[in-house]
Design a protein around this motif. Sequence first.
Motif, PDB file in Angstrom:
ATOM      1  N   ALA A   1       0.914  -1.214  -0.010  1.00 52.16           N
ATOM      2  CA  ALA A   1       0.070   0.124  -0.031  1.00 52.16           C
ATOM      3  C   ALA A   1       0.869   1.394   0.170  1.00 52.16           C
ATOM      4  N   GLU A   2       1.963   1.138   0.794  1.00 53.35           N
ATOM      5  CA  GLU A   2       2.876   2.420   0.880  1.00 53.35           C
ATOM      6  C   GLU A   2       3.485   2.842  -0.371  1.00 53.35           C
ATOM      7  N   ALA A   3       3.867   1.657  -0.996  1.00 54.86           N
ATOM      8  CA  ALA A   3       4.845   1.827  -2.276  1.00 54.86           C
ATOM      9  C   ALA A   3       3.840   2.409  -3.441  1.00 54.86           C
ATOM     10  N   LEU A   4       2.571   1.668  -3.405  1.00 53.68           N
ATOM     11  CA  LEU A   4       1.533   1.738  -4.331  1.00 53.68           C
ATOM     12  C   LEU A   4       0.951   3.545  -4.446  1.00 53.68           C
ATOM     13  N   ALA A   5       0.949   3.871  -3.183  1.00 54.37           N
ATOM     14  CA  ALA A   5       0.681   5.243  -2.882  1.00 54.37           C
ATOM     15  C   ALA A   5       1.745   6.196  -3.254  1.00 54.37           C
ATOM     16  N   THR A   6       2.754   5.730  -2.924  1.00 53.77           N
ATOM     17  CA  THR A   6       3.947   6.956  -3.314  1.00 53.77           C
ATOM     18  C   THR A   6       4.011   6.929  -4.836  1.00 53.77           C
ATOM     19  N   ALA A   7       4.004   5.646  -5.445  1.00 56.67           N
ATOM     20  CA  ALA A   7       4.020   5.736  -6.840  1.00 56.67           C
ATOM     21  C   ALA A   7       2.808   6.659  -7.463  1.00 56.67           C
ATOM     22  N   LEU A   8       1.589   6.315  -7.058  1.00 56.37           N
ATOM     23  CA  LEU A   8       0.650   7.062  -7.835  1.00 56.37           C
ATOM     24  C   LEU A   8       0.673   8.509  -7.166  1.00 56.37           C
ATOM     25  N   GLY A   9       1.024   8.709  -6.057  1.00 53.37           N
ATOM     26  CA  GLY A   9       1.060  10.110  -5.760  1.00 53.37           C
ATOM     27  C   GLY A   9       2.250  11.026  -6.686  1.00 53.37           C
TER      28      GLY A   9
ATOM     29  N   SER B   1      -5.167  12.906  -8.843  1.00 46.54           N
ATOM     30  CA  SER B   1      -5.806  12.018 -10.016  1.00 46.54           C
ATOM     31  C   SER B   1      -6.369  10.649  -9.464  1.00 46.54           C
ATOM     32  N   TYR B   2      -5.831  10.490  -8.578  1.00 53.46           N
ATOM     33  CA  TYR B   2      -6.374   8.997  -7.859  1.00 53.46           C
ATOM     34  C   TYR B   2      -6.764   9.122  -6.468  1.00 53.46           C
ATOM     35  N   GLN B   3      -7.731   8.032  -6.213  1.00 58.10           N
ATOM     36  CA  GLN B   3      -7.954   7.913  -4.753  1.00 58.10           C
ATOM     37  C   GLN B   3      -7.513   6.453  -4.418  1.00 58.10           C
ATOM     38  N   MET B   4      -7.088   6.084  -3.422  1.00 56.60           N
ATOM     39  CA  MET B   4      -6.703   4.568  -3.064  1.00 56.60           C
ATOM     40  C   MET B   4      -7.261   4.360  -1.691  1.00 56.60           C
ATOM     41  N   VAL B   5      -8.114   3.376  -1.439  1.00 56.96           N
ATOM     42  CA  VAL B   5      -8.729   2.885  -0.208  1.00 56.96           C
ATOM     43  C   VAL B   5      -8.006   1.506   0.249  1.00 56.96           C
ATOM     44  N   VAL B   6      -7.490   1.562   1.254  1.00 61.66           N
ATOM     45  CA  VAL B   6      -6.907   0.356   1.769  1.00 61.66           C
ATOM     46  C   VAL B   6      -7.697  -0.201   3.008  1.00 61.66           C
ATOM     47  N   VAL B   7      -8.064  -1.520   2.541  1.00 62.74           N
ATOM     48  CA  VAL B   7      -8.883  -2.281   3.546  1.00 62.74           C
ATOM     49  C   VAL B   7      -8.258  -3.163   4.249  1.00 62.74           C
ATOM     50  N   CYS B   8      -7.901  -2.907   5.675  1.00 62.17           N
ATOM     51  CA  CYS B   8      -6.896  -3.753   6.328  1.00 62.17           C
ATOM     52  C   CYS B   8      -7.227  -5.113   6.960  1.00 62.17           C
TER      53      CYS B   8
ATOM     54  N   GLN C   1      -3.392   1.125  11.865  1.00 64.91           N
ATOM     55  CA  GLN C   1      -2.517   1.825  12.525  1.00 64.91           C
ATOM     56  C   GLN C   1      -1.352   2.632  11.860  1.00 64.91           C
ATOM     57  N   THR C   2      -0.656   1.596  11.049  1.00 64.27           N
ATOM     58  CA  THR C   2       0.596   2.215  10.521  1.00 64.27           C
ATOM     59  C   THR C   2       0.057   3.084   9.265  1.00 64.27           C
ATOM     60  N   LEU C   3      -0.815   2.577   8.532  1.00 62.54           N
ATOM     61  CA  LEU C   3      -1.019   3.389   7.266  1.00 62.54           C
ATOM     62  C   LEU C   3      -1.945   4.555   7.545  1.00 62.54           C
ATOM     63  N   SER C   4      -2.633   4.819   8.594  1.00 62.38           N
ATOM     64  CA  SER C   4      -3.475   5.849   8.997  1.00 62.38           C
ATOM     65  C   SER C   4      -2.820   7.244   8.947  1.00 62.38           C
ATOM     66  N   GLY C   5      -3.432   8.237   8.513  1.00 62.60           N
ATOM     67  CA  GLY C   5      -2.783   9.563   8.484  1.00 62.60           C
ATOM     68  C   GLY C   5      -1.738   9.819   7.810  1.00 62.60           C
ATOM     69  N   LYS C   6      -1.077   8.960   6.968  1.00 68.56           N
ATOM     70  CA  LYS C   6       0.164   9.401   6.436  1.00 68.56           C
ATOM     71  C   LYS C   6      -0.241  10.152   5.000  1.00 68.56           C
ATOM     72  N   GLU C   7       0.837  11.095   4.679  1.00 71.15           N
ATOM     73  CA  GLU C   7       0.803  11.794   3.409  1.00 71.15           C
ATOM     74  C   GLU C   7       1.624  11.113   2.431  1.00 71.15           C
ATOM     75  N   TYR C   8       1.166  11.167   1.252  1.00 74.05           N
ATOM     76  CA  TYR C   8       2.042  10.530   0.140  1.00 74.05           C
ATOM     77  C   TYR C   8       2.167  11.648  -0.896  1.00 74.05           C
ATOM     78  N   GLY C   9       2.386  11.484  -2.136  1.00 78.60           N
ATOM     79  CA  GLY C   9       2.616  12.596  -3.220  1.00 78.60           C
ATOM     80  C   GLY C   9       1.191  13.210  -3.453  1.00 78.60           C
TER      81      GLY C   9
ATOM     82  N   VAL D   1      -2.407  11.740  -5.085  1.00 76.54           N
ATOM     83  CA  VAL D   1      -3.257  10.600  -4.560  1.00 76.54           C
ATOM     84  C   VAL D   1      -3.584  10.970  -3.364  1.00 76.54           C
ATOM     85  N   LYS D   2      -5.151  10.533  -3.288  1.00 75.62           N
ATOM     86  CA  LYS D   2      -5.813  10.771  -1.699  1.00 75.62           C
ATOM     87  C   LYS D   2      -5.909   9.268  -1.441  1.00 75.62           C
ATOM     88  N   VAL D   3      -5.457   8.985  -0.047  1.00 74.22           N
ATOM     89  CA  VAL D   3      -5.533   7.644   0.500  1.00 74.22           C
ATOM     90  C   VAL D   3      -6.452   7.625   1.738  1.00 74.22           C
TER      91      VAL D   3
END
Length: 422
Positions: free
Chosen positions: A262-270, A277-284, A292-300, A303-305
Motif C-alpha cells: 500500500a505504501e509503495a503503491l500510494a507513493t508511486a501513484l502520488g 488524479s487517484y484515490q486509493m482505499v486500503v482495507v486492512c 494504524q501504520t497506514l492511517s494519517g500518512k501523506e503521500y505525493g 493521490v488521496k489515500v
Amino acid sequence: MSDTGGGHRASANAIEDALDALYPGKFECDIVDIYTEYGPFFPINSYPSMYKIMAKYSFLWESFYNFGETDFGLWLNEVLLDTFCFEPFKECLNRPSGSTNKRADMVVSVHPLCQGTPLKILANLDSGGKTCDFSARDTPFVTVVTDLGGAHITWFNKNVDKCFVPSDVLNKKAASRGLKEDQIVQYGLPIRRGFWSKVENTSQSSSKPSGLFEILNRKGEQAVSHLSDRENVRQHLGLETDLSTVLVVGGGDGMGGIVGIAEALATALGNYSDVVSYQMVVVCGSNEEAKQTLSGKEYGAGVKVSVEGYVNNMDEWMKAADALVTKAGPGTIAEASICGLPCMLFAYLPGQEEGNVPYVESNGFGKYSRDPDVIAETVSSWLASPEKMKSMQQAAQTASRPSATLDIADDIAQIAFATRQH
Ligand code: UDP
C-alpha cells in the motif's frame, strides 16, 4: 467447518442466507467449527490459530500443505482423525440441531478436513452404531469447495453425495480423486448476498439463475443493492466521485504484506501528477497494526489515500472501485469478478491460493507481481486506457458466477427435501 481463514464461515453463512432467501422458514442451519469446539486436545482444537501463524510464514504452510498431499500424509491424517476425533466428532454430528430434538437431516462440509471421519461417523450413526462402512450412510452429505483455482486433495472424498466445485481445474481434480461425473457439480464459489446482484444479467453463466431470481422477486426480495450506480456508491462511502479509484485488500486478515504494498503503491501513484488524479482505499481487514501504520500518512500530491479496518460492506467498496490490488484469496477474487473489477494480485498463500494466479491471468482480468513499482505501473496503465479497462471488466464478468450461491443452496434444498419424503 473450521475457522482456518475467513472463507469457510463466510461460505457457510452465504449458503444459509441463500436457503433462507429461497425457502424461508424451511431450514435451520447449525454452523459449527468442529475442530475448535470438539477437537479433543492441542493441536487439533487450535487449528484456526495455528493456521494464522503458518499463513504468516508461508514456507511453513507450504511444507505442511505439500506433506498433507503425499500418500503418507493423507494416511497419517486419516489415522489420527479416526483415532482421536471419531468419538468427539460423533458427539457433534449427533447433537440436536435447530429447534428439533433430533440430529441434522443433512450435513454440508465447507472445509477440506471435514470429509472422511464425518462420513464414517454418519455411517455409524445411521446403522445404529453397527458399522463404519461408508455404504451404510443414508444421511445426505455434500461438500462445497471454498477454494477457487487450486484446492487440497482432502477436499475430495468419493463417498460424498455431491461435491460442488467452483472451477474447471477443481472439477478435474475431483475427477482425478475418483469422484464420478454425477457426483461433481460445478456452479461457482458461494459468496455473500451483496454480490448476488448481477444474476439477472449473466444468465448464460448458469443453468437456472433466472428461475431462482424469479423466486426471489416473487417474494419481494430486494436482491439488487439500492446503490447500483458507482457515483452514488462513492458518495455514500465518503469518496470523491470523479477520481480513478484503487482498492487494496489483503483478505479478511489484511495479510500478504499489505502495508509495504500500500505504501509503495500510494507513493508511486502520488508522484504521477501534481494534482489529485487517484484515490486509493486500503482495507486492512482485522489487521489493526496495518491500519494504524497506514492511517494519517501523506503521500505525493497525485493521490488521496483512505484507510479502513474490517469492513462489512465489501460489495459497496468493490462497486466504488475501478481496480483492485489484492492477495489472491478465492473469496475476494470471486467477488471482484462479479463486480467486473480488474485484479492486480500481489501475494498468494502457497498451496491452495497458488492456482488463483493462473485463474485470474488466464481469464484475462488481472496480473500478478510482488514488485510494488510494477504493480503501480500496471494498475495506472490499465486506468489510463479505457479500452483495456473495458476488456478486463468484460473478462472479469464472463468468469464470474454470481448465481452460484443460489444454485448450490437450491441443490442442497432439493437433496434435503427428497430425503425427507423418503
Ligand atoms: N472481507 C471483508 N471485510 C474486510 C476484508 C475482507 O468482508 O475488511 C472479506 C472479503 O470480501 C472476502 C473475505 O473477507 O469475502 C476474504 O476471503 P479470501 O478468500 O479472499 O481470503 P482469506 O481471508 O480467506 O485469506
